[in-house]
Design an enzyme around this catalytic site. Structure first.
Site, PDB file in Angstrom:
ATOM      1  N   LYS A  60      -1.224  13.835   1.950  1.00  0.00           N
ATOM      2  CA  LYS A  60      -1.279  12.448   2.411  1.00  0.00           C
ATOM      3  C   LYS A  60      -2.564  11.813   1.882  1.00  0.00           C
ATOM      4  O   LYS A  60      -3.621  12.416   1.882  1.00  0.00           O
ATOM      5  CB  LYS A  60      -1.258  12.411   3.933  1.00  0.00           C
ATOM      6  CG  LYS A  60      -0.093  13.221   4.485  1.00  0.00           C
ATOM      7  CD  LYS A  60       0.678  12.521   5.524  1.00  0.00           C
ATOM      8  CE  LYS A  60       1.814  13.293   6.125  1.00  0.00           C
ATOM      9  NZ  LYS A  60       2.535  14.251   5.378  1.00  0.00           N
ATOM     10  N   GLY A  61      -2.440  10.601   1.383  1.00  0.00           N
ATOM     11  CA  GLY A  61      -3.607   9.898   0.853  1.00  0.00           C
ATOM     12  C   GLY A  61      -3.611   9.818  -0.660  1.00  0.00           C
ATOM     13  O   GLY A  61      -4.431   9.125  -1.233  1.00  0.00           O
ATOM     14  N   CYS A  62      -2.700  10.548  -1.306  1.00  0.00           N
ATOM     15  CA  CYS A  62      -2.598  10.479  -2.769  1.00  0.00           C
ATOM     16  C   CYS A  62      -1.744   9.272  -3.150  1.00  0.00           C
ATOM     17  O   CYS A  62      -0.775   8.952  -2.470  1.00  0.00           O
ATOM     18  CB  CYS A  62      -1.965  11.749  -3.332  1.00  0.00           C
ATOM     19  SG  CYS A  62      -3.095  13.148  -3.360  1.00  0.00           S
ATOM     20  N   GLU A  63      -2.105   8.630  -4.244  1.00  0.00           N
ATOM     21  CA  GLU A  63      -1.386   7.459  -4.736  1.00  0.00           C
ATOM     22  C   GLU A  63       0.047   7.826  -5.137  1.00  0.00           C
ATOM     23  O   GLU A  63       0.977   7.077  -4.921  1.00  0.00           O
ATOM     24  CB  GLU A  63      -2.144   6.892  -5.935  1.00  0.00           C
ATOM     25  CG  GLU A  63      -1.610   5.589  -6.448  1.00  0.00           C
ATOM     26  CD  GLU A  63      -2.502   5.029  -7.531  1.00  0.00           C
ATOM     27  OE1 GLU A  63      -2.183   5.255  -8.707  1.00  0.00           O
ATOM     28  OE2 GLU A  63      -3.500   4.379  -7.196  1.00  0.00           O
ATOM     29  N   SER A  64       0.204   8.977  -5.767  1.00  0.00           N
ATOM     30  CA  SER A  64       1.540   9.457  -6.123  1.00  0.00           C
ATOM     31  C   SER A  64       1.823  10.715  -5.310  1.00  0.00           C
ATOM     32  O   SER A  64       0.955  11.233  -4.630  1.00  0.00           O
ATOM     33  CB  SER A  64       1.625   9.758  -7.619  1.00  0.00           C
ATOM     34  OG  SER A  64       0.409  10.108  -8.160  1.00  0.00           O
TER      35      SER A  64
END
Length: 146
Positions: A60-64
């Site tokens: 969670k928190g990654c752009e992709s």
């Protein structure tokens, strides 16, 4: 395919990245050259089979979308990680992370400052804020494993 098989396939690739690509990445001065290396790193990692990409493994928190799998050899107290991402640039960035932390003990992992190491590689200034946040989220997820 099992996680252990995937680790066995990934480990030599990470060793190669650590021995050759990290030095080249540090030497490059312009972002285009660094970006090209990161894209190549993303291609080097073996893909994770679709059936192993479970929702609980998403960072969670990654752009992709990025999946992180962890294996802890409790006898030797060594941590090993495998990752995959929909975005090759993210996969390249994560390949660097993994080659830095794979095989560390719980104590080493707890002390290791992954974000500082990325600062030394001079990558953060070129990343969007959301990509930087994704790196931080991945580093925190890795640290949580020890």
């Amino acid at each position: 395919m099992t996680l252990e098989q995937l680790l066995a396939d990934t480990f030599p690739v990470l060793q190669d990245i650590q021995q050759t690509d990290l030095a080249q990445l540090q030497q490059e001065k312009d972002w285009q050259s660094k970006y090209r290396i990161l894209m190549q790193l993303g291609k080097k990692l073996p893909p994770v089979p679709e059936k192993m990409k479970q929702p609980h493994l998403l960072v969670k928190g990654c752009e992709s979308r990025a999946w992180l799998m962890h294996y802890h050899d409790k006898v030797a107290d060594k941590h090993f990680f495998v990752l995959d991402s929909d975005a090759r640039i993210v996969k390249g960035l994560m390949a660097i992370m993994l080659c830095l932390v794979n095989g560390m003990s719980s104590t080493e992992l707890a002390k290791f400052d992954l974000c500082h190491k990325f600062d030394q590689l001079n990558l953060k200034p070129y990343l969007s804020q959301s990509r930087g946040n994704g790196l931080t989220a991945m580093a925190e997820r890795i640290k949580a494993c020890c």
